[in-house]
Design a protein around this motif. Sequence first.
Motif: not given
Ligand SMILES: NC(=O)c1ccc[n+]([C@@H]2O[C@H](COP(=O)([O-])OP(=O)(O)OC[C@H]3O[C@@H](n4cnc5c(N)ncnc54)[C@H](OP(=O)(O)O)[C@@H]3O)[C@@H](O)[C@H]2O)c1
Length: 246
Positions: A10, A33, A58, A82, A85, A150, A179, A181
């Motif tokens: 994702s 998954s 985890t 990356s 949650v 973080k 971002v 997402t």
């Molecule tokens: N989007 C933003 O604005 C933003 C800003 C700053 C930092 N970030 C960081 O960037 C990273 C990616 O975020 P995103 O926005 O791309 O979020 P996202 O679309 O929700 O994707 C999160 C990904 O992490 C996986 N994941 C979550 N828990 C997991 C677990 N226990 N084991 C394995 N995989 C797990 C999810 O798997 P599933 O698909 O199975 O749920 C998914 O593939 C995160 O660390 C987030 O904190 C995001």
Amino acid sequence: MNILITGATSGIGKQLVLDYLADGHHVIACGRSQDKLDSLAAEAKADEHLSTCIFDVTDREQTLEALQACQEQNNLDCVILSAGVCEYIDDAKHFEPELVDRVFAANFFGVVNSIAGVLPRMKRGSKLVVVDSMARMFQFTRAEAYGASKAAIHYFAGSLRTDLIKEGIQVITVSPGFVKTPMTDANDFEMPMRVTVEQASAAIKKGIDKGKPHIAFPRIFGFILAFLQRLPYRVQIALSKRMKQS
Ligand SMILES: NC(=O)c1ccc[n+]([C@@H]2O[C@H](COP(=O)([O-])OP(=O)(O)OC[C@H]3O[C@@H](n4cnc5c(N)ncnc54)[C@H](OP(=O)(O)O)[C@@H]3O)[C@@H](O)[C@H]2O)c1
């Protein structure tokens, strides 16, 4: 290059998978998954350079086992962590400590587990990339658990950066602003300067290519948060309170 990416099903992780494949690299996409990993493979049109690896970050034992098996088959040039949650605290006075456990389990210990799984076999010249967040830079309302997780992983990775210099392994921290997402689509407040996932992936790839120790984008949002952090606490609190649910 052989690039391993967690959180590959994702958002930012998934876009990085697609972009690195488009550049002809071999990508090991990690997710928890099987269905989502299958959909990713379909979206990548069964690219022969894509392989997948399933584990929940985890679950320490599962993560260590899966990553060891993966590295027996591949020499990793770059690892991008990356997976993460986000959960917010709505009632600060009666917050559930279990929520903090869940967020730290993925965002701090999940990354620690992943690092422990890959590091012993990483070679000189390889790169370890940890995605934290600009949320660590300012005390946002409701972000007690997310921001703290973080900040913690940013510190852990920063300290590791110094200690791994002698091993020839470069640690890169990534602090994205907002971002677009599925993670932020769930947010119910205004997100200033939110960038697309394509822009996020391009910024991360460019920073890794250049060997930057730290990647932050959008840069102007980072400058603003750094400035806000220097203001008196009373002003910071007033600004933070403005980021209410809409
Ligand atoms: N989007 C933003 O604005 C933003 C800003 C700053 C930092 N970030 C960081 O960037 C990273 C990616 O975020 P995103 O926005 O791309 O979020 P996202 O679309 O929700 O994707 C999160 C990904 O992490 C996986 N994941 C979550 N828990 C997991 C677990 N226990 N084991 C394995 N995989 C797990 C999810 O798997 P599933 O698909 O199975 O749920 C998914 O593939 C995160 O660390 C987030 O904190 C995001």
